[in-house]
Design a protein around this motif. Structure first.
Motif, mmCIF file in Angstrom:
data_model
loop_
_atom_site.group_PDB
_atom_site.id
_atom_site.type_symbol
_atom_site.label_atom_id
_atom_site.label_comp_id
_atom_site.label_asym_id
_atom_site.label_seq_id
_atom_site.Cartn_x
_atom_site.Cartn_y
_atom_site.Cartn_z
ATOM 1 N N GLY A 1 1.320 7.624 -1.880
ATOM 2 C CA GLY A 1 1.863 6.012 -1.317
ATOM 3 C C GLY A 1 3.272 6.199 -1.315
ATOM 4 O O GLY A 1 3.879 5.031 -0.899
ATOM 5 N N LEU A 2 4.335 6.919 -2.050
ATOM 6 C CA LEU A 2 5.459 6.901 -2.165
ATOM 7 C C LEU A 2 6.215 7.899 -1.183
ATOM 8 O O LEU A 2 6.079 9.110 -1.362
ATOM 9 C CB LEU A 2 6.121 7.321 -3.551
ATOM 10 C CG LEU A 2 7.635 7.223 -3.887
ATOM 11 C CD1 LEU A 2 8.149 5.882 -3.564
ATOM 12 C CD2 LEU A 2 7.874 7.538 -5.162
ATOM 13 N N PHE A 3 6.896 7.382 -0.182
ATOM 14 C CA PHE A 3 7.708 8.150 0.801
ATOM 15 C C PHE A 3 9.408 8.081 0.537
ATOM 16 O O PHE A 3 9.770 7.125 0.290
ATOM 17 C CB PHE A 3 7.292 7.733 2.129
ATOM 18 C CG PHE A 3 5.890 7.779 2.760
ATOM 19 C CD1 PHE A 3 5.371 8.862 3.718
ATOM 20 C CD2 PHE A 3 5.012 6.998 2.252
ATOM 21 C CE1 PHE A 3 4.290 9.024 3.817
ATOM 22 C CE2 PHE A 3 3.596 7.095 2.728
ATOM 23 C CZ PHE A 3 3.280 8.092 3.306
ATOM 24 N N LEU A 4 9.790 9.168 0.924
ATOM 25 C CA LEU A 4 11.435 9.057 0.526
ATOM 26 C C LEU A 4 11.960 9.578 2.072
ATOM 27 O O LEU A 4 11.719 10.317 2.801
ATOM 28 C CB LEU A 4 11.799 10.093 -0.122
ATOM 29 C CG LEU A 4 11.143 9.906 -1.660
ATOM 30 C CD1 LEU A 4 11.629 11.324 -2.581
ATOM 31 C CD2 LEU A 4 11.467 8.952 -2.383
ATOM 32 N N ALA A 5 13.120 8.781 2.342
ATOM 33 C CA ALA A 5 13.909 9.011 3.592
ATOM 34 C C ALA A 5 15.241 9.011 3.416
ATOM 35 O O ALA A 5 15.828 8.265 2.955
ATOM 36 C CB ALA A 5 13.381 8.252 4.798
ATOM 37 N N GLY A 6 16.169 9.992 4.149
ATOM 38 C CA GLY A 6 17.779 9.573 3.937
ATOM 39 C C GLY A 6 18.261 10.670 2.965
ATOM 40 O O GLY A 6 17.763 11.700 2.614
ATOM 41 N N GLN A 7 19.410 10.121 2.723
ATOM 42 C CA GLN A 7 20.215 10.937 1.526
ATOM 43 C C GLN A 7 19.495 11.167 0.313
ATOM 44 O O GLN A 7 19.786 11.954 -0.433
ATOM 45 C CB GLN A 7 21.529 10.399 1.508
ATOM 46 C CG GLN A 7 22.380 10.533 2.507
ATOM 47 C CD GLN A 7 23.814 9.855 2.485
ATOM 48 O OE1 GLN A 7 23.874 8.473 2.684
ATOM 49 N NE2 GLN A 7 24.748 10.300 2.262
ATOM 50 N N LYS B 1 0.634 -1.054 -0.050
ATOM 51 C CA LYS B 1 0.058 -0.111 0.007
ATOM 52 C C LYS B 1 0.858 1.228 0.094
ATOM 53 O O LYS B 1 0.261 2.099 -0.546
ATOM 54 C CB LYS B 1 -1.009 -0.122 1.225
ATOM 55 C CG LYS B 1 -1.661 -1.425 1.198
ATOM 56 C CD LYS B 1 -2.751 -1.154 2.485
ATOM 57 C CE LYS B 1 -3.592 -2.516 2.495
ATOM 58 N NZ LYS B 1 -4.332 -2.457 3.782
ATOM 59 N N CYS B 2 1.895 1.339 0.423
ATOM 60 C CA CYS B 2 3.037 2.360 0.655
ATOM 61 C C CYS B 2 4.363 1.762 0.624
ATOM 62 O O CYS B 2 4.659 0.552 1.015
ATOM 63 C CB CYS B 2 2.637 2.915 2.131
ATOM 64 S SG CYS B 2 1.116 3.985 2.194
ATOM 65 N N ILE B 3 5.282 2.579 0.096
ATOM 66 C CA ILE B 3 6.598 2.379 -0.321
ATOM 67 C C ILE B 3 7.391 3.626 0.355
ATOM 68 O O ILE B 3 7.198 4.679 0.106
ATOM 69 C CB ILE B 3 6.644 2.272 -1.987
ATOM 70 C CG1 ILE B 3 5.778 1.143 -2.824
ATOM 71 C CG2 ILE B 3 8.389 1.705 -2.022
ATOM 72 C CD1 ILE B 3 5.654 -0.281 -2.090
ATOM 73 N N VAL B 4 8.468 3.095 0.967
ATOM 74 C CA VAL B 4 9.457 3.830 1.621
ATOM 75 C C VAL B 4 10.905 3.742 0.832
ATOM 76 O O VAL B 4 11.374 2.502 1.225
ATOM 77 C CB VAL B 4 9.681 3.878 2.995
ATOM 78 C CG1 VAL B 4 10.459 4.959 3.669
ATOM 79 C CG2 VAL B 4 8.326 3.943 3.961
#
Length: 611
Positions: free
Chosen positions: A362-368, A150-153
């Motif tokens: 539904g698309l999440f981003l984290a970090g560099q 359902k969601c992608i990180v």
């Protein structure tokens, strides 16, 4: 492609520091979670410095722990050298930092994640986003498997089209010894995201036996922990050592600048200004006679030492020369060379405050991938993205972190409102209300939210409530007790505010009147009394700013139709889409006049006085 049978609530791509926190948070909140990583043996691998914390970064780690995250616990378990930075300065800037056994840190993280209910960990190389109607619904891998969720990180670190530089020698890689991620960048662009290039680097590692410690300054560790819960260490402490570059070091680097990938023009990406390479420091600070170098052990079961302060993209033959020009390192045996790395990132203005992308639901981003640098910044974003991905998957309201309440909020707000043109690093100076956002009170600030999210247990919540009650009760009690001093009757709370007094001294001098609650609570009471006036002032400032934060800007609001608004303001406001007038005020280039015009336009649109 073969579709895997299980459909997940949250899929986390990448097993670095952001990915670990995201996967842990989502699973702990009850979401069925998959952590997908290129190499199961590289989970939470420390690609650069074998340390956690530092100025402002230590605040982040304590906030992560206060919310129920795991970085602080893993750092404590693998700690070999703890220090409280800026200990002689005010409480707002004191920051814990720990040198860790990097192999044990990674092992502890992997083992911890393997035991988390609702979390599956699989090895696979993500190459393609699966989306439908601008909504991300899965990820396909190099191995021919599609995982639906359902969601992608996405937490890919430096691996997105990573390219390594050592002098004029270049080759692809996510870090030295690991292949880069190929294909996923193109998939992100196809989904409508805009990418750029950034650069970072790491120093050489040398063998312990080649170091002459007799000429070096020893730096012993202290006693301390990150976690508010666990107080466990598994390693014997180790000392760090300090040395300095010389005029010969400077000369060697100056004579070989044309061989540096950074100065020869091979590197297109922008590097971190606050963590420059040694050749960059030699050029920018030509007046300096020397630069400080920290020799830091990488663990208790290895003889590798990390040369903190000597990051470079010069070729190996030059590295050998300038390292051996440094006192104590005359016979240095390089085990791993220094190198620079360039990688793709998603440029500013494409994220919501939840770290979900604006263009792909539904698309999440984290970090560099968001333009930051540092393990701690990555882990903090991973926590925020994991929490919000789980909330969205479970159809619960999102969780927002405000800059007046946490360093997490400061960082997220900076990332979504500011033009990032170099790797972003957190500093205490970035927080307007840093006296309220101390590392020592992170549990008092954030544990209630962690409890609400389901990441903090009732027992943990009871503990922090007991701490809060003791602090408040003792502050009140000390205002009612008086002592005779210098011929005057002085209330104890005033005495503790004097520069020459602290809580421990009060216990020694007035044992019948003072109560010893232990170091943690004692220091909390002392700080709140000594800085009561400043704290009260910052609390009033926050109340004033809340008026701007209450003015919501609809997602559909058209800035181009606002009469009198400058073209630059229209372009930046349209690009960043600030959720509130407060967020708009922090966008670079937005003036008070722009805000006044925007407020009037919003009031007209809603036909009411929003304030």
């Amino acid at each position: 492609m073969w579709n895997y049978s299980t459909e997940y609530d949250v899929i986390v791509v990448g097993g670095g520091h952001a990915g670990c926190e995201a996967a842990h948070a989502a699973a702990k909140m009850g979401a069925r979670t998959l952590l997908l990583t290129m190499n199961l043996d590289s989970i939470a691998k420390m690609s650069c410095n074998p340390s956690i914390g530092g100025t402002a970064k230590g605040h982040l780690v304590r906030e992560i722990d206060a919310l129920g995250g795991i970085m602080g616990k893993m750092a404590d378990r693998s700690s070999i050298h703890f220090r409280m930075l800026n200990a002689s300065k005010g409480p707002a800037v004191r920051s814990p930092r720990v040198q860790v056994d990097k192999h044990l840190y990674s092992q502890e993280m992997k083992q911890t994640l393997e035991k988390i209910p609702n979390l599956e960990i699989k090895q696979g190389t993500a190459t393609f986003l699966v989306s439908k109607d601008q909504k991300c619904i899965g990820i396909s891998t190099l191995e021919g498997v599609t995982y639906l969720g359902k969601c992608i990180v996405i937490t890919t670190g430096t691996f997105l089209e990573g390219k390594i530089f050592m002098g004029h020698t270049t080759f692809t890689g996510g870090r030295l010894g690991d292949m880069s991620s190929v294909g996923l960048s193109a998939s992100l662009v196809e989904a409508g995201l805009t990418l750029g290039r950034l650069k970072t680097g790491t120093p050489a590692r040398i063998h312990k036996r080649s170091i002459d410690f007799s000429t070096l300054e020893e730096q012993e560790g202290e006693e301390g922990f990150f976690s508010f819960d666990e107080k466990e260490k598994k390693c014997e402490p180790r000392s760090c050592h300090i040395t300095y570059t010389t005029e010969e070091t400077k000369k060697i680097i100056q004579e070989n600048l044309q061989k540096s990938a950074l100065f020869s023009g091979l590197i297109r990406g922008v590097g971190p200004r606050y963590c420059p390479s040694i050749e960059d420091k030699i050029v920018r600070f030509a007046h300096r006679d020397r630069h400080q170098i920290f020799l830091e052990p990488e663990g208790i079961h290895t003889d590798e030492y990390y040369l903190n302060g000597l990051s470079t993209s010069l070729p190996l033959e030059v590295q050998v020369k300038f390292i051996r020009s440094i006192p104590g390192l005359e016979n240095a045996e390089i085990m791993r060379p220094a190198y620079a790395i360039e990688y793709d990132w998603v440029t500013s203005g494409q994220l919501l405050a939840t770290l979900e992308t604006k263009k792909v639901q539904g698309l999440f981003l984290a970090g560099q991938i968001n333009g930051t640098t540092g393990y701690e910044e990555a882990a903090g974003q991973g926590l925020v993205a994991g929490i919000n991905a789980a909330l969205q998957a479970m159809k619960r309201p999102p969780c927002f972190f405000h800059r007046s309440e946490s360093y997490l909020g400061v960082m997220i707000d900076d990332l979504i409102t500011k033009e990032i043109d170099e790797p972003y690093r957190l500093f205490t100076s970035r927080a307007e209300h840093r006296l309220l956002l101390r590392q020592d009170n992170a549990d008092l600030r954030l544990r209630p939210l962690g409890f609400q999210l389901g990441m903090i247990s009732q027992a943990q919540m009871d503990k922090v409530q007991d701490k809060r009650q003791k602090i408040q009760a003792e502050k009140k009690r000390l205002s009612t007790l008086y002592v005779s001093l210098e011929g005057k009757s002085i209330p104890l709370f005033q005495l503790i505010c004097r520069p020459d007094y602290n809580y421990e001294k009060m216990i020694r001098e007035f044992p019948l009147l003072m109560i010893d609650y232990g170091k943690e609570i004692n220091e909390q009471i002392e700080t709140e009394l000594k800085y009561a006036g400043y704290i009260s002032r910052q609390e009033k400032d926050i109340v004033k700013l809340e008026n701007l934060e209450k003015v919501c800007v609809p997602k559909s609001f058209s800035y181009k139709d606002v009469l009198g608004l400058r073209n630059e303001a229209k372009e930046k406001l349209s690009r960043f889409s600030p959720p509130t007038l407060g967020s708009a005020s922090r966008i670079s280039g937005i003036t008070p006049a722009d805000l006044s015009i925007l407020l009037v336009a919003l009031q007209k649109k809603h036909k009411e006085n929003i304030l």
